[in-house]
Design a protein around this motif. Structure first.
Motif, PDB file in Angstrom:
ATOM      1  N   LEU A  70       0.808  -1.206   0.000  1.00 58.94           N
ATOM      2  CA  LEU A  70       0.000   0.000   0.000  1.00 58.94           C
ATOM      3  C   LEU A  70       0.846   1.262   0.000  1.00 58.94           C
ATOM      4  O   LEU A  70       0.425   2.294  -0.534  1.00 58.94           O
ATOM      5  N   ASP A  71       2.049   1.223   0.599  1.00 65.59           N
ATOM      6  CA  ASP A  71       2.886   2.418   0.575  1.00 65.59           C
ATOM      7  C   ASP A  71       3.284   2.770  -0.851  1.00 65.59           C
ATOM      8  O   ASP A  71       3.309   3.950  -1.230  1.00 65.59           O
ATOM      9  N   HIS A  72       3.537   1.757  -1.683  1.00 68.39           N
ATOM     10  CA  HIS A  72       3.845   2.012  -3.083  1.00 68.39           C
ATOM     11  C   HIS A  72       2.626   2.579  -3.808  1.00 68.39           C
ATOM     12  O   HIS A  72       2.759   3.498  -4.628  1.00 68.39           O
ATOM     13  N   LEU A  73       1.454   2.050  -3.529  1.00 70.19           N
ATOM     14  CA  LEU A  73       0.234   2.539  -4.166  1.00 70.19           C
ATOM     15  C   LEU A  73       0.008   4.016  -3.854  1.00 70.19           C
ATOM     16  O   LEU A  73      -0.200   4.837  -4.756  1.00 70.19           O
ATOM     17  N   PHE A  74       0.049   4.373  -2.562  1.00 70.57           N
ATOM     18  CA  PHE A  74      -0.198   5.767  -2.192  1.00 70.57           C
ATOM     19  C   PHE A  74       0.880   6.686  -2.766  1.00 70.57           C
ATOM     20  O   PHE A  74       0.591   7.802  -3.207  1.00 70.57           O
ATOM     21  N   ALA A  75       2.125   6.233  -2.751  1.00 68.51           N
ATOM     22  CA  ALA A  75       3.205   7.043  -3.316  1.00 68.51           C
ATOM     23  C   ALA A  75       2.976   7.282  -4.804  1.00 68.51           C
ATOM     24  O   ALA A  75       3.149   8.403  -5.305  1.00 68.51           O
ATOM     25  N   ASN A  76       2.565   6.247  -5.533  1.00 65.78           N
ATOM     26  CA  ASN A  76       2.358   6.381  -6.977  1.00 65.78           C
ATOM     27  C   ASN A  76       1.172   7.282  -7.301  1.00 65.78           C
ATOM     28  O   ASN A  76       1.219   8.057  -8.264  1.00 65.78           O
ATOM     29  N   VAL A  77       0.105   7.204  -6.514  1.00 65.77           N
ATOM     30  CA  VAL A  77      -1.032   8.113  -6.725  1.00 65.77           C
ATOM     31  C   VAL A  77      -0.596   9.556  -6.480  1.00 65.77           C
ATOM     32  O   VAL A  77      -0.936  10.467  -7.240  1.00 65.77           O
ATOM     33  N   HIS A  78       0.190   9.784  -5.434  1.00 69.92           N
ATOM     34  CA  HIS A  78       0.646  11.139  -5.142  1.00 69.92           C
ATOM     35  C   HIS A  78       1.592  11.668  -6.216  1.00 69.92           C
ATOM     36  O   HIS A  78       1.668  12.886  -6.433  1.00 69.92           O
ATOM     37  N   LEU A  79       2.311  10.782  -6.907  1.00 70.29           N
ATOM     38  CA  LEU A  79       3.188  11.226  -7.985  1.00 70.29           C
ATOM     39  C   LEU A  79       2.402  11.862  -9.131  1.00 70.29           C
ATOM     40  O   LEU A  79       2.956  12.654  -9.906  1.00 70.29           O
ATOM     41  N   LEU A  80       1.115  11.559  -9.243  1.00 69.85           N
ATOM     42  CA  LEU A  80       0.304  12.121 -10.316  1.00 69.85           C
ATOM     43  C   LEU A  80       0.188  13.636 -10.226  1.00 69.85           C
ATOM     44  O   LEU A  80      -0.156  14.306 -11.203  1.00 69.85           O
ATOM     45  N   VAL A  81       0.472  14.181  -9.055  1.00 73.35           N
ATOM     46  CA  VAL A  81       0.364  15.631  -8.873  1.00 73.35           C
ATOM     47  C   VAL A  81       1.599  16.367  -9.400  1.00 73.35           C
ATOM     48  O   VAL A  81       1.583  17.595  -9.537  1.00 73.35           O
ATOM     49  N   ASN A  82       2.670  15.645  -9.737  1.00 78.90           N
ATOM     50  CA  ASN A  82       3.927  16.290 -10.131  1.00 78.90           C
ATOM     51  C   ASN A  82       3.811  17.261 -11.309  1.00 78.90           C
ATOM     52  O   ASN A  82       4.437  18.322 -11.288  1.00 78.90           O
ATOM     53  N   PRO A  83       3.033  16.957 -12.355  1.00 76.22           N
ATOM     54  CA  PRO A  83       2.899  17.960 -13.427  1.00 76.22           C
ATOM     55  C   PRO A  83       2.293  19.279 -12.937  1.00 76.22           C
ATOM     56  O   PRO A  83       2.663  20.342 -13.435  1.00 76.22           O
ATOM     57  N   LEU A  84       1.380  19.217 -11.974  1.00 75.84           N
ATOM     58  CA  LEU A  84       0.825  20.450 -11.415  1.00 75.84           C
ATOM     59  C   LEU A  84       1.892  21.221 -10.651  1.00 75.84           C
ATOM     60  O   LEU A  84       1.993  22.444 -10.753  1.00 75.84           O
ATOM     61  N   LYS A  85       2.703  20.509  -9.879  1.00 80.63           N
ATOM     62  CA  LYS A  85       3.755  21.149  -9.085  1.00 80.63           C
ATOM     63  C   LYS A  85       4.817  21.783  -9.974  1.00 80.63           C
ATOM     64  O   LYS A  85       5.340  22.857  -9.666  1.00 80.63           O
ATOM     65  N   THR A  86       5.167  21.125 -11.066  1.00 83.12           N
ATOM     66  CA  THR A  86       6.242  21.598 -11.939  1.00 83.12           C
ATOM     67  C   THR A  86       5.731  22.413 -13.119  1.00 83.12           C
ATOM     68  O   THR A  86       6.527  22.850 -13.957  1.00 83.12           O
ATOM     69  N   LYS A  87       4.387  22.584 -13.180  1.00 79.26           N
ATOM     70  CA  LYS A  87       3.749  23.344 -14.261  1.00 79.26           C
ATOM     71  C   LYS A  87       4.044  22.749 -15.640  1.00 79.26           C
ATOM     72  O   LYS A  87       4.177  23.459 -16.636  1.00 79.26           O
ATOM     73  N   LYS A  88       4.163  21.423 -15.687  1.00 80.47           N
ATOM     74  CA  LYS A  88       4.318  20.725 -16.962  1.00 80.47           C
ATOM     75  C   LYS A  88       2.938  20.505 -17.581  1.00 80.47           C
ATOM     76  O   LYS A  88       1.931  20.363 -16.884  1.00 80.47           O
ATOM     77  N   SER A  89       2.888  20.459 -18.906  1.00 76.97           N
ATOM     78  CA  SER A  89       1.603  20.344 -19.590  1.00 76.97           C
ATOM     79  C   SER A  89       1.160  18.905 -19.815  1.00 76.97           C
ATOM     80  O   SER A  89       0.036  18.668 -20.247  1.00 76.97           O
ATOM     81  N   ALA A  90       2.021  17.933 -19.534  1.00 74.80           N
ATOM     82  CA  ALA A  90       1.690  16.529 -19.819  1.00 74.80           C
ATOM     83  C   ALA A  90       0.492  16.055 -19.003  1.00 74.80           C
ATOM     84  O   ALA A  90       0.409  16.322 -17.802  1.00 74.80           O
ATOM     85  N   LYS A  91      -0.401  15.361 -19.662  1.00 73.05           N
ATOM     86  CA  LYS A  91      -1.461  14.656 -18.947  1.00 73.05           C
ATOM     87  C   LYS A  91      -0.866  13.369 -18.404  1.00 73.05           C
ATOM     88  O   LYS A  91      -0.083  12.703 -19.090  1.00 73.05           O
ATOM     89  N   ILE A  92      -1.230  13.000 -17.189  1.00 74.35           N
ATOM     90  CA  ILE A  92      -0.665  11.801 -16.584  1.00 74.35           C
ATOM     91  C   ILE A  92      -1.778  11.002 -15.925  1.00 74.35           C
ATOM     92  O   ILE A  92      -2.672  11.564 -15.281  1.00 74.35           O
ATOM     93  N   CYS A  93      -1.755   9.695 -16.111  1.00 73.28           N
ATOM     94  CA  CYS A  93      -2.771   8.840 -15.515  1.00 73.28           C
ATOM     95  C   CYS A  93      -2.165   7.506 -15.104  1.00 73.28           C
ATOM     96  O   CYS A  93      -1.133   7.082 -15.633  1.00 73.28           O
ATOM     97  N   LEU A  94      -2.794   6.895 -14.162  1.00 71.79           N
ATOM     98  CA  LEU A  94      -2.407   5.575 -13.662  1.00 71.79           C
ATOM     99  C   LEU A  94      -3.482   4.593 -14.104  1.00 71.79           C
ATOM    100  O   LEU A  94      -4.671   4.839 -13.881  1.00 71.79           O
ATOM    101  N   ILE A  95      -3.077   3.510 -14.724  1.00 75.67           N
ATOM    102  CA  ILE A  95      -4.031   2.563 -15.296  1.00 75.67           C
ATOM    103  C   ILE A  95      -3.731   1.151 -14.818  1.00 75.67           C
ATOM    104  O   ILE A  95      -2.580   0.698 -14.864  1.00 75.67           O
ATOM    105  N   ASP A  96      -4.762   0.450 -14.333  1.00 77.08           N
ATOM    106  CA  ASP A  96      -4.633  -0.985 -14.111  1.00 77.08           C
ATOM    107  C   ASP A  96      -5.854  -1.677 -14.707  1.00 77.08           C
ATOM    108  O   ASP A  96      -6.626  -1.063 -15.459  1.00 77.08           O
TER     109      ASP A  96
END
Length: 215
Positions: A106-132
């Motif tokens: 679960l620590d990996h899961l929560f960490a990976n979900v939180h990584l989705l916010v990185n484009p907002l933090k860095t003001k990058k334009s890439a769309k990012i999604c997690l898919i299973d």
């Protein structure tokens, strides 16, 4: 350009990767995910990891086939997935998809979900999604967005990532909302559905996790 990143989560939760083999897609392997890719005859452009989740024989198999292999010590500040994602963001793609990032620890899961916010933090334009196999997850900042019906993932949930999400409005949904204040910890917006082919959601403050799922 699209960048697909495969981590080492359980293979049983992977979607059919053949659906994501676009011509302009670049594949990146993360730790055991590199081995999963090679078994599917997909050679990643680059791979990241400490490779503590593969056997000696599997690592030799990887080293023989991947030209650009970034190996790290297990003791480091970033996770293997974060290292791969940071590289991907620097390539300025239009989209980044993360696979093999759910299940198991679960620590990996929560960490990976939180990584989705990185484009907002860095003001990058890439769309990012997690898919299973069962879910598609992405994160949005304030704004108004159109969301399209996906028959294979009919449930749509909105989960606050920040303390507060202000003025959340859902239009075209089975359970609509208008200018509602949603606090972190709220389950008000779990398992909604679209009434037609399209709907919209909007909010003025905060960050939302959007989860599209099926049983």
């Amino acid at each position: 350009m699209i960048i697909n990143i495969l981590a080492g989560g359980p293979e049983s939760l992977l979607p059919d990767l053949s659906e994501y083999l676009e011509k302009d897609a670049i594949w990146v392997g993360v730790d055991r995910g590199v081995y999963h890719l090679l078994k599917r005859n997909i050679t990643p452009k680059i791979a990241f990891g400490d490779f503590d989740s593969v056997s000696v024989e599997e690592l030799m198999f990887i080293e023989e086939r991947v030209t650009e292999l970034k190996k790290y010590k297990p003791e480091k500040d970033e996770t293997d997935m974060e290292l791969a994602l940071n590289w991907a963001l620097d390539q300025d793609p239009s989209m980044i998809r993360l696979f093999g990032a759910t299940g198991g620890r679960l620590d990996h899961l929560f960490a990976n979900v939180h990584l989705l916010v990185n484009p907002l933090k860095t003001k990058k334009s890439a769309k990012i999604c997690l898919i299973d196999k069962y879910n598609l997850i992405f994160i949005k900042g304030p704004g108004r967005y159109t969301i399209e019906k996906i028959n294979t993932k009919k449930y749509i949930s909105f989960v606050p990532l920040t303390l507060n999400v202000q003025d959340l409005t859902l239009e075209g949904f089975k359970f609509p909302l208008e200018n509602r204040h949603i606090s972190i910890g709220s389950t008000l917006c779990i398992s909604n559905e679209l009434n037609s082919d399209y709907g919209t959601f909007s909010f003025s403050e905060g960050i939302l996790i959007v989860i599209r799922s099926h049983d």
